[in-house]
Design a protein around this motif. Structure first.
Motif, PDB file in Angstrom:
ATOM      1  N   TRP A  25       0.796  -1.227   0.000  1.00 11.22           N
ATOM      2  CA  TRP A  25       0.000   0.000   0.000  1.00 11.22           C
ATOM      3  C   TRP A  25       0.832   1.283   0.000  1.00 11.22           C
ATOM      4  CZ3 TRP A  25      -2.245  -3.659   3.797  1.00 11.22           C
ATOM      5  CH2 TRP A  25      -3.307  -4.379   3.220  1.00 11.22           C
ATOM      6  N   GLU A  26       2.079   1.177   0.429  1.00 13.77           N
ATOM      7  CA  GLU A  26       2.810   2.432   0.595  1.00 13.77           C
ATOM      8  C   GLU A  26       4.153   2.447  -0.124  1.00 13.77           C
ATOM      9  OE1 GLU A  26       3.258   3.040   4.758  1.00 13.77           O
ATOM     10  OE2 GLU A  26       1.165   2.606   5.188  1.00 13.77           O
ATOM     11  N   LEU A  27       4.924   1.379   0.028  1.00 15.99           N
ATOM     12  CA  LEU A  27       6.315   1.440  -0.395  1.00 15.99           C
ATOM     13  C   LEU A  27       6.492   1.090  -1.869  1.00 15.99           C
ATOM     14  CD1 LEU A  27       8.135  -0.212   2.628  1.00 15.99           C
ATOM     15  CD2 LEU A  27       7.908   2.211   2.104  1.00 15.99           C
ATOM     16  N   GLU A  28       7.500   1.679  -2.449  1.00 18.50           N
ATOM     17  CA  GLU A  28       7.947   1.322  -3.782  1.00 18.50           C
ATOM     18  C   GLU A  28       9.295   0.616  -3.640  1.00 18.50           C
ATOM     19  OE1 GLU A  28       6.478   1.859  -6.760  1.00 18.50           O
ATOM     20  OE2 GLU A  28       4.703   2.564  -5.673  1.00 18.50           O
ATOM     21  N   PRO A  29       9.635  -0.253  -4.569  1.00 18.30           N
ATOM     22  CA  PRO A  29      10.973  -0.865  -4.499  1.00 18.30           C
ATOM     23  C   PRO A  29      12.046   0.215  -4.429  1.00 18.30           C
ATOM     24  CG  PRO A  29       9.627  -1.936  -6.151  1.00 18.30           C
ATOM     25  CD  PRO A  29       8.841  -0.743  -5.683  1.00 18.30           C
ATOM     26  N   TRP A  30      12.881   0.129  -3.417  1.00 18.57           N
ATOM     27  CA  TRP A  30      13.805   1.237  -3.168  1.00 18.57           C
ATOM     28  C   TRP A  30      15.203   1.005  -3.741  1.00 18.57           C
ATOM     29  CZ3 TRP A  30      11.580  -1.798   0.679  1.00 18.57           C
ATOM     30  CH2 TRP A  30      12.418  -2.730   1.264  1.00 18.57           C
ATOM     31  N   VAL A  31      15.474  -0.200  -4.240  1.00 21.49           N
ATOM     32  CA  VAL A  31      16.742  -0.448  -4.927  1.00 21.49           C
ATOM     33  C   VAL A  31      16.428  -0.719  -6.394  1.00 21.49           C
ATOM     34  CG1 VAL A  31      18.829  -1.842  -5.021  1.00 21.49           C
ATOM     35  CG2 VAL A  31      17.734  -1.405  -2.821  1.00 21.49           C
ATOM     36  N   LYS A  32      16.811   0.191  -7.259  1.00 24.28           N
ATOM     37  CA  LYS A  32      16.483   0.079  -8.670  1.00 24.28           C
ATOM     38  C   LYS A  32      17.366  -0.980  -9.331  1.00 24.28           C
ATOM     39  CE  LYS A  32      13.601   3.390  -8.097  1.00 24.28           C
ATOM     40  NZ  LYS A  32      12.180   3.027  -7.888  1.00 24.28           N
ATOM     41  N   PRO A  33      16.895  -1.519 -10.458  1.00 25.25           N
ATOM     42  CA  PRO A  33      17.699  -2.555 -11.136  1.00 25.25           C
ATOM     43  C   PRO A  33      19.114  -2.092 -11.450  1.00 25.25           C
ATOM     44  CG  PRO A  33      15.476  -2.530 -12.018  1.00 25.25           C
ATOM     45  CD  PRO A  33      15.564  -1.361 -11.065  1.00 25.25           C
ATOM     46  N   TYR A  34      19.280  -0.841 -11.832  1.00 22.36           N
ATOM     47  CA  TYR A  34      20.627  -0.364 -12.188  1.00 22.36           C
ATOM     48  C   TYR A  34      21.512  -0.151 -10.957  1.00 22.36           C
ATOM     49  CZ  TYR A  34      18.302   4.063 -11.072  1.00 22.36           C
ATOM     50  OH  TYR A  34      17.594   5.050 -10.441  1.00 22.36           O
ATOM     51  N   GLU A  35      20.961  -0.321  -9.749  1.00 21.39           N
ATOM     52  CA  GLU A  35      21.750  -0.179  -8.521  1.00 21.39           C
ATOM     53  C   GLU A  35      22.159  -1.536  -7.937  1.00 21.39           C
ATOM     54  OE1 GLU A  35      20.137   3.812  -6.369  1.00 21.39           O
ATOM     55  OE2 GLU A  35      18.756   2.103  -6.344  1.00 21.39           O
ATOM     56  N   ARG A  36      21.959  -2.594  -8.710  1.00 24.26           N
ATOM     57  CA  ARG A  36      22.161  -3.927  -8.133  1.00 24.26           C
ATOM     58  C   ARG A  36      23.440  -4.612  -8.616  1.00 24.26           C
ATOM     59  NH1 ARG A  36      15.839  -5.773  -8.924  1.00 24.26           N
ATOM     60  NH2 ARG A  36      15.005  -3.896  -7.976  1.00 24.26           N
ATOM     61  N   SER A  37      24.362  -3.855  -9.146  1.00 25.48           N
ATOM     62  CA  SER A  37      25.582  -4.492  -9.660  1.00 25.48           C
ATOM     63  C   SER A  37      26.374  -5.143  -8.535  1.00 25.48           C
ATOM     64  CB  SER A  37      26.436  -3.470 -10.394  1.00 25.48           C
ATOM     65  OG  SER A  37      26.761  -2.395  -9.515  1.00 25.48           O
ATOM     66  N   ASN A  38      26.433  -4.514  -7.377  1.00 17.56           N
ATOM     67  CA  ASN A  38      27.157  -5.130  -6.257  1.00 17.56           C
ATOM     68  C   ASN A  38      26.479  -6.416  -5.805  1.00 17.56           C
ATOM     69  OD1 ASN A  38      28.868  -2.982  -6.349  1.00 17.56           O
ATOM     70  ND2 ASN A  38      28.061  -1.945  -4.539  1.00 17.56           N
ATOM     71  N   LEU A  39      25.145  -6.380  -5.763  1.00 13.36           N
ATOM     72  CA  LEU A  39      24.411  -7.566  -5.324  1.00 13.36           C
ATOM     73  C   LEU A  39      24.564  -8.721  -6.314  1.00 13.36           C
ATOM     74  CD1 LEU A  39      21.133  -5.774  -4.193  1.00 13.36           C
ATOM     75  CD2 LEU A  39      23.047  -6.487  -2.766  1.00 13.36           C
ATOM     76  N   ALA A  40      24.804  -8.364  -7.586  1.00 11.22           N
ATOM     77  CA  ALA A  40      24.928  -9.398  -8.615  1.00 11.22           C
ATOM     78  C   ALA A  40      26.308 -10.038  -8.636  1.00 11.22           C
ATOM     79  CB  ALA A  40      24.629  -8.795  -9.985  1.00 11.22           C
ATOM     80  N   ASP A  41      27.245  -9.478  -7.897  1.00  4.80           N
ATOM     81  CA  ASP A  41      28.588 -10.058  -7.858  1.00  4.80           C
ATOM     82  C   ASP A  41      28.502 -11.471  -7.266  1.00  4.80           C
ATOM     83  OD1 ASP A  41      31.288 -10.742  -6.963  1.00  4.80           O
ATOM     84  OD2 ASP A  41      31.765  -8.659  -7.423  1.00  4.80           O
ATOM     85  N   PRO A  42      29.183 -12.435  -7.884  1.00  2.00           N
ATOM     86  CA  PRO A  42      29.102 -13.812  -7.362  1.00  2.00           C
ATOM     87  C   PRO A  42      29.506 -13.933  -5.898  1.00  2.00           C
ATOM     88  CG  PRO A  42      30.073 -13.814  -9.548  1.00  2.00           C
ATOM     89  CD  PRO A  42      29.926 -12.361  -9.157  1.00  2.00           C
ATOM     90  N   ILE A  43      30.351 -13.049  -5.401  1.00  2.00           N
ATOM     91  CA  ILE A  43      30.758 -13.192  -3.989  1.00  2.00           C
ATOM     92  C   ILE A  43      29.589 -12.906  -3.044  1.00  2.00           C
ATOM     93  CG2 ILE A  43      33.157 -12.609  -4.492  1.00  2.00           C
ATOM     94  CD1 ILE A  43      32.679  -9.884  -3.179  1.00  2.00           C
TER      95      ILE A  43
END
Lengths: 80, 385
Positions: A25-43
């Protein structure tokens, strides 16, 4: 210990449910796809080497009484 | 005489289910796992036992909607643990395990199925696994649900008439949440229930017997025929600005046998350039004993249920691990896109609070408490294609 486990479970569920409710009802996803490069690192992957992870969990389970919820489950970060 | 093969009897089924779960979830939700092959040599040495063998994992996509996987794993066990040294002779045996799995991707939903067979000369375990994962909330949240069912056939070497069965099932729920652009949080809960012959047919309890030369005798354990457990875990992975990561995991466990356990793990991953990855961790585990566990009973049939399995005693364990990996990156258009070699080493120390070393020369019930060290290595090569 059992009481503590139950309390932890209830608190976690409550937080999870409140998170779902607020996200609907209130929140929007706060981490955009283009901000996820660190999260995508295999480590950052919890199971980046499944063959070794399965083995070492087997080693522990063979020598310990506890079982389950060992962090193997779960998804990724929606990074790819 | 093959005694400690039952050391992992329950763990075999747990591993069967775990393997299925890991293979089906190695790539995360809403994307199919990457095509890869792994070949590993593993070795465990501790408490007088050596266990080693190969493991091979193959995974390949079909039409970008399906990913097929296969795992073949072998344990070759030799030596004699404290349980065997107390009552029997060293032995050697082999266990082979095969898993076939498939993942299906539909929009943001990943469905997984697998079948696993584990085979020994006196133990056969089969299991099936189904799971579903769904991404939502802008792909920041992944919800995973799973169910696994296992069937064990338990035999006993030297007793052709011994044939028992046990059924096991597991329900799992997991949530992964992207908290910030550098932090991922995970939560999972699992309920496992077993029914049937849950004993270790080779393990014994000991009880006082004044007529015995040593002052005690051994007789086969007696377990309840049902067991239900619940476990909850939380984990966090944090990305550091110089391409490194910190992670922490905690798990809380309880079951109907009276075992309460907790473990926590802290780890750090460091990279050197683009190619080298170094990881270190420490893990602490502790548990309280099962209600029906005792190191020494006063008589043979003192209670309905009696166990002296050290895995059911009160104890703690501390593990420290190090691993080093070297990675090769190739062109995305090449047949082989990436390759790596890994060497992982863990050192473990287990200290038992109420399990005594009966091989020691001491008065009955006053033997020193048992403890042991173990070393575990994994060496493997991975290829992505």
């Amino acid at each position: 210990m059992r009481r503590r486990l139950t309390q932890l479970f209830i608190i976690t569920c409550a937080l999870g449910l409140s998170g779902c409710a607020s996200t609907q009802w209130e929140l929007e996803p706060w981490v955009k796809p283009y901000e996820r490069s660190n999260l995508a690192d295999p480590i950052m992957s919890m199971s980046r080497n499944p063959i070794a992870l399965a083995y070492i969990k087997h080693v522990f389970e063979s020598r310990e009484g506890a079982r389950g919820a060992d962090g193997a489950a779960g998804g990724g970060c929606g990074c790819n | 005489m093959p005694m400690v093969r039952r050391e992992a009897a329950v763990a075999v089924t747990k591993r069967v289910i775990l393997i299925a779960l890991l293979i089906c979830h190695s790539g995360g939700a809403a994307v199919l796992p990457q095509d890869r092959s792994d070949v590993m040599y593993h070795r465990y040495e501790g408490d007088g036992v050596s266990i080693d063998g190969p493991s091979i994992l193959l995974r390949k996509k079909v039409h970008n909607k399906v990913s097929l996987s296969a795992n073949y794993y072998v344990d070759t066990v030799s030596g004699a643990s404290i349980d065997v040294r107390a009552t029997a002779s060293p032995y050697q045996e082999e266990r082979k395990e095969t898993t076939l799995g498939a993942d299906f991707l539909h929009n943001k939903t990943l469905m997984s199925v697998s079948y696993t067979n584990s085979s020994e000369n006196d133990f056969e375990a089969n299991s099936v696994y189904v799971g579903v994962s769904q991404d939502f909330f802008g792909d920041l949240t992944t919800l995973s649900l799973s169910y696994a069912k296992g069937w064990d056939e338990v035999g006993k070497t030297g007793d052709p008439d011994f044939a028992e069965q046990a059924d096991r099932q597991k329900f799992g729920l997991g949530i992964t949440q992207v908290a910030t652009k550098n932090l991922i949080l995970g939560f999972s809960v699992e309920n496992i229930s077993d029914q049937g012959y849950l004993n270790n047919p080779y393990r014994s309890i000991r009880f006082l017997d004044a007529n015995s030369e040593r002052g005690f005798r051994f007789v086969t354990e007696k377990y309840p025929d049902t067991r239900t457990s619940n476990a909850v875990s939380l984990n966090a992975h944090y990305y550091l600005p110089y391409r490194a990561a910190l992670y922490a995991e905690g798990r809380w466990y309880t079951d109907t046998w009276g075992i309460d356990a907790m473990n926590i793990k802290l780890g750090y991953i460091h990279t050197f350039g683009d190619d080298w990855v170094l990881e270190g961790f420490v893990r602490h585990y502790s548990q309280e004993k099962a209600d029906f566990y005792q190191d020494l009973f006063t008589r043979e049939n003192e209670f309905n249920f009696m166990a002296r399995d050290k895995e059911l005693s009160s104890f703690s364990g501390l593990t420290a691990g190090l691993s080093l990996a070297y990675e090769w990156q190739f062109s995305p258009d090449a047949l082989v896109k990436k390759s790596s070699v890994h060497l992982e080493w863990d050192h473990m120390r287990f200290e038992y609070d109420n399990f005594r070393d009966v091989t020691a020369n001491a008065p009955v019930g006053e033997e020193p408490l048992f403890g042991f060290n173990a070393n575990v290595i994994r060496a493997f090569v991975s290829v992505w294609y």
